[in-house]
Design an enzyme around this catalytic site. Structure first.
Site: not given
Ligand SMILES: *Cc1c(COP(=O)(O)O)cnc(C)c1O
Length: 306
Positions: A83-84
């Site tokens: 989910y960066s």
């Protein structure tokens, strides 16, 4: 999309092509928790810098993009979790500049599964995703691992979270934009790169408070290391307040959620939950505790979008 032409100095070409909104807007909000203590609250709207490369991701990536282009690299390679925000911003920058990007993603269990919305966005922006197991991911910058990820050896490698000396120097501009505007500046911290640069850019009468969103207590040393690398030694006045991570990355608590919902309702601004809400919760709690002298202007850096 054109790509960056070599007859433009890379930095000039970059800003001309990507059109960031800089300096980012600084707006005052009337907040009872601050007003009651004789304090003003300003929001430093870094979330508005660029629609696809928002907040501190712009400030950290831009100098790395310049360095990559100046050195003739054509591919950007970087690392992140599933989910960066950093992976997403890098993928978007690659699309906008016509540069190939490679995203090394932590967790080989994700390979072959449908992409989550964040990784789907990266892929749609043309990022080549490489899923690696956690043990390999921990060794991601070892020469043998890097050699496998970048067989031609010509990629410009941006560290996980985007924090290196270039990034910290980019974030010093955030501090300089805030000179004369506030006595205290609050910022959320993941890797600490933004705080390292922010503190360096402020003037001597100002101080920065970092609010780590991860548990662990390693961040102070990391900020010192980044300042050493970027500026050659300690810079500015900064401190960390470790009480507001709500248990760790992506963790929350009923108190944090109630605070964030109340702030959104009172001020009509949607808060990013992983970082920004925790920072504002921290600053507001400090205001309530009487940590700031009456008359102080407090600036909160809105580092990203929901
Ligand atoms: C990445 C990110 C941060 C963390 O910045 P660091 O420089 O790693 O400390 C803070 N806020 C938002 C919204 C982010 O996306």
């Amino acid at each position: 999309m054109g790509g960056v032409t070599s007859d433009n100095p890379p930095g000039v070409a970059l800003r001309r092509q990507l059109r960031p909104q800089l300096p980012s807007p600084l707006t005052e909000v009337a907040d009872e928790d601050f007003a009651r203590r004789g304090l003003r609250l300003l929001l430093k709207r870094d979330d508005l810098i660029h629609p696809d490369i928002p907040g501190n991701k712009w400030r950290k990536l831009e100098p790395n993009l310049r360095a990559a282009l100046a050195a003739g690299h054509r591919t950007l390679l970087t690392f992140g979790g599933a989910y960066s925000n950093h992976l997403r911003a890098t993928a978007a920058a690659g699309r906008l500049l016509g540069l190939p990007t490679v995203g090394v993603v932590r967790g080989d269990e994700l390979a072959g599964k449908p992409l989550n919305p964040s990784l789907a966005r990266c892929a749609a922006d043309g990022m080549r995703l490489v899923f690696v197991d956690r043990a390999t991911y921990r060794r991601k910058t070892d020469p043998d691992v890097l050699a496998r990820l970048d067989p031609d050896g010509d990629a410009y490698v941006v560290p996980e979270g985007g924090s290196n000396a270039e990034a910290a120097r980019g974030c010093a501009e955030l501090g300089r934009e805030l000179r004369g505007a506030a006595g205290v500046v609050g910022v959320a911290c993941g890797t600490g790169g933004t705080l390292a640069g922010l503190a360096a850019g402020l003037d001597d009468g100002q101080r920065a408070i970092g609010f780590p969103v991860l548990k662990g207590g390693f961040l102070g040393a990391e900020v010192e290391r980044l300042q050493q690398e970027a500026f050659g030694g300690p810079r500015g006045h900064w401190a960390l307040d470790d009480r507001f991570h709500a248990g760790g990355y992506a963790r929350t608590s009923p108190e944090l959620e109630a605070f964030a919902a109340g702030f959104e309702e009172r001020h009509g601004i949607a808060l990013e939950r992983l970082y920004v809400a925790k920072m504002l919760h921290g600053l507001t709690t400090l205001a309530r505790e009487g940590a700031f002298a009456p008359g102080t202007t407090v600036a909160a850096v809105i580092t990203g979008t929901p």
